[in-house]
Design a protein around this motif. Structure first.
Motif, PDB file in Angstrom:
ATOM      1  N   TRP A 195       7.494 -46.077  -3.781  1.00 38.54           N
ATOM      2  CA  TRP A 195       7.989 -45.553  -5.053  1.00 38.54           C
ATOM      3  C   TRP A 195       6.954 -45.644  -6.169  1.00 38.54           C
ATOM      4  CZ3 TRP A 195      12.972 -43.734  -6.641  1.00 38.54           C
ATOM      5  CH2 TRP A 195      13.838 -43.491  -5.563  1.00 38.54           C
ATOM      6  N   GLU A 196       6.230 -46.760  -6.255  1.00 38.21           N
ATOM      7  CA  GLU A 196       5.270 -46.936  -7.351  1.00 38.21           C
ATOM      8  C   GLU A 196       4.098 -45.969  -7.253  1.00 38.21           C
ATOM      9  OE1 GLU A 196       5.336 -51.443  -8.905  1.00 38.21           O
ATOM     10  OE2 GLU A 196       4.774 -51.263  -6.792  1.00 38.21           O
ATOM     11  N   ASN A 197       3.790 -45.503  -6.043  1.00 38.26           N
ATOM     12  CA  ASN A 197       2.675 -44.580  -5.858  1.00 38.26           C
ATOM     13  C   ASN A 197       3.064 -43.127  -6.101  1.00 38.26           C
ATOM     14  OD1 ASN A 197       0.961 -46.686  -5.196  1.00 38.26           O
ATOM     15  ND2 ASN A 197       1.322 -46.501  -2.988  1.00 38.26           N
ATOM     16  N   ARG A 198       4.289 -42.903  -6.523  1.00 37.31           N
ATOM     17  CA  ARG A 198       4.769 -41.546  -6.776  1.00 37.31           C
ATOM     18  C   ARG A 198       5.426 -41.465  -8.154  1.00 37.31           C
ATOM     19  NH1 ARG A 198       5.470 -42.530  -1.347  1.00 37.31           N
ATOM     20  NH2 ARG A 198       4.785 -40.862   0.059  1.00 37.31           N
ATOM     21  N   PRO A 199       5.478 -40.253  -8.723  1.00 33.14           N
ATOM     22  CA  PRO A 199       6.193 -40.104  -9.990  1.00 33.14           C
ATOM     23  C   PRO A 199       7.673 -40.431  -9.821  1.00 33.14           C
ATOM     24  CG  PRO A 199       4.811 -38.177  -9.517  1.00 33.14           C
ATOM     25  CD  PRO A 199       4.846 -39.005  -8.266  1.00 33.14           C
ATOM     26  N   TRP A 200       8.289 -40.846 -10.920  1.00 33.97           N
ATOM     27  CA  TRP A 200       9.742 -41.059 -10.908  1.00 33.97           C
ATOM     28  C   TRP A 200      10.403 -39.744 -10.507  1.00 33.97           C
ATOM     29  CZ3 TRP A 200      12.450 -45.147 -10.423  1.00 33.97           C
ATOM     30  CH2 TRP A 200      13.813 -45.166 -10.729  1.00 33.97           C
TER      31      TRP A 200
END
Length: 235
Positions: free
Chosen positions: A43-48
């Motif tokens: 999740w942190e490596n991708r946009p919300w």
């Protein structure tokens, strides 16, 4: 972007109209830790993914084998759009990092009623989250609501309430068959002590509690204790 937070979710927020809860079985405490970190990376490596996703939280079960997932959506339609376009790439990355995850269930709910201890300070951080999952024999929305109302009546009239409980948030499954109580406690030991008190489960042996426990159509009730392990919110 996506931001990690240690803060627990606000269960009574009015803009999260479609809460989801799901359970994964991962097998061991070490795999619990590995899976939480894999979820965080994916999740942190991708946009919300969506403005209508208010937050996503993961909890480690005290049984050492399970993870509880709770996501707060503005609508089910927003969740369905996420599933169609963005969910699978996250699932694939997590499964590559920790093979063999067993995804047991995902259920859709609506929050019905919440109660918070009057003297609770906003600064108090729950030491334990207790999930009470109640199943009924067949769908009946009226029965769901009536049972929750009876539980809150029993809590309000309990002659010996346990001091360790901080809040309780009652959710009704959209299929009409279940109630999920997300309860915040001072600590796991406080909940253990409450269960060991006179009566069957949390609460005294009063007539109101007996009515709750013997509700017509009540099929099962399970209790699990969890620690908040990961919070993900929009930056």
């Amino acid at each position: 972007m996506t931001r990690r937070t240690d803060a627990h979710p606000r269960l009574d927020r009015t803009d999260a109209l479609a809460p989801f809860f799901s359970t994964w079985r991962v097998g061991t405490p070490e795999r619990q830790r590995q899976t939480v970190e894999a979820v965080a990376r994916a999740w942190e490596n991708r946009p919300w993914p969506a403005e209508d996703l208010r937050g996503y939280h993961v909890y480690t079960g005290h049984d050492g084998t399970t993870l509880l997932h709770h996501s707060q959506w503005a609508s089910e339609q927003a969740y369905e759009a996420f599933v169609k376009t963005l969910r699978q790439e996250r699932v694939d990355e997590i499964d590559t990092a920790v093979p063999g995850i067993e995804r047991l269930e995902l259920r859709r709910y609506r929050r019905y009623r919440s109660v918070t201890r009057e003297d609770r300070s906003a600064a108090v951080v729950p030491g334990c989250v207790v999930i009470v999952d109640v199943a009924f024999e067949g769908p009946d929305p009226d029965r769901q609501r009536a049972w929750v109302d009876a539980v809150l009546e029993a809590l309000e009239g309990d002659p010996v309430p346990h001091p360790g409980g901080l809040s309780a948030h009652f959710h009704l499954s959209t299929d009409g068959t279940r109630v999920l109580n997300y309860a915040e406690w001072d600590s796991a030991q406080a909940h253990v002590d409450a269960l060991a008190a006179p009566g069957e489960g949390v609460g005294s042996g009063s007539a109101r509690w007996e009515r709750v426990r013997n509700w017509p159509g009540l099929k099962s009730s399970t209790v699990g204790r969890y620690d908040h392990a990961l919070g993900l919110v929009p930056r």
